[in-house]
Motif scaffolding. Structure first.
Motif: not given
Length: 285
Positions: A104-105, A110, A143, A147, A244, A246
């Motif tokens: 996770k972020n 994530s 943030r 992300t 990942d 996005k």
């Protein structure tokens, strides 16, 4: 929110079985001995058919086992990918058993898999993050955007979003310029996904639609903006970057919205306690 119950069923019109075991009137039948070895109703007693009954029992068992095996077989297709489903169909509701994320972020999952399941899970988690109350604070919003979106998309979005989440807009929701509610109040903004549909998946790009219901409003004494529900569909254009998924672009449309139920609205205090008691999910297949 649309969840329903299924009830069992029966056939009240079906007559009850009588005590004589034959479904008749309950009269008693008496067998008399027959010197000829008859069965009491005329004619010789027929030999027992033990072997035929055994064959029938074995046959029934074999059919049952075959039916169970057919129902449980995978059909060669992964149920998590919906390979047998038509294009644009929703993903299966059954869990695939595959771990959806590896990390996770911050508070956002994530490390989604580079496949259909990973794209669907990423879009659902991103809808939850983008629909949270963290979007109403500038630092928290930046943030989340950094992300969830690709760097290019994030850079182009943050400026317009800062203008959209202006002090005037926040004030209409009962929040101050920092997105903070008044003392004794709880601001609620939550996305609750209902289902996903992977519209397309080609290499490093995917299009995923998330059907969801949302909660938004202020809960507290004297609130002029009570918590209400919305129904929308959020479509994400995903790109595979830095191992990942996005978001490169996204859009929303209203509905589909079910007919409202007849459940009475809860009090502001009940809503506040429910939001504090029931946390969010890490959605996955």
């Amino acid at each position: 929110m649309s969840f329903g119950d299924e009830h069992g069923y029966g056939d009240p019109a079906r007559p009850a079985r009588n005590d004589d075991g034959f479904g008749g009137t309950g009269q008693t039948r008496t067998r008399l001995p027959d010197a000829r070895g008859g069965d009491g109703y005329g004619g010789a007693r027929r030999p027992a058919r033990g072997s035929r009954s055994l064959i029938m029992v074995v046959g029934v068992v074999v059919l049952l086992l075959a039916a169970i095996a057919f129902a449980n077989r995978g059909g060669g297709d992964d149920p998590a990918t919906g390979a047998n489903a038509p294009d644009g169909a929703g993903n299966p509701t059954a869990a695939s058993g595959v771990k959806p994320v590896t990390g996770k972020n911050g508070t956002i999952p994530s490390g989604f898999a580079h496949d259909e399941q990973g794209a669907a899970s990423a879009a659902t988690n991103y809808a939850v993050a983008l629909g949270s109350d963290g979007m109403f604070n500038r630092d928290g919003r930046h943030r989340i955007v950094d992300t969830v979106y690709t760097p290019e998309a994030a850079a182009s979005l943050k400026g317009p979003q800062d203008k959209a989440y202006s002090s005037a807009f926040l004030g209409k929701l009962g929040l101050d310029a920092n997105g903070t509610p008044p003392p004794g109040h709880l601001f609620i903004s939550r996305t609750v996904p209902v289902g996903t549909s992977v519209q397309s998946l080609t290499g490093d790009t995917a299009t995923v639609s998330v059907w969801y219901t949302g909660l938004i409003g202020m809960s507290g004494p004297g609130s002029t903006d009570p918590v209400t529900t919305t129904w929308k569909t959020w479509t994400f254009e995903l790109r595979w970057q830095a191992n990942d998924w996005k978001v490169a672009a996204d859009s929303q449309t209203d509905g589909p919205a079910p007919v409202p139920g007849d459940v009475a609205a809860s009090t502001a205090d009940e809503i506040s306690k429910a939001v504090e008691q029931y946390g969010g999910f890490t959605y996955a297949r």
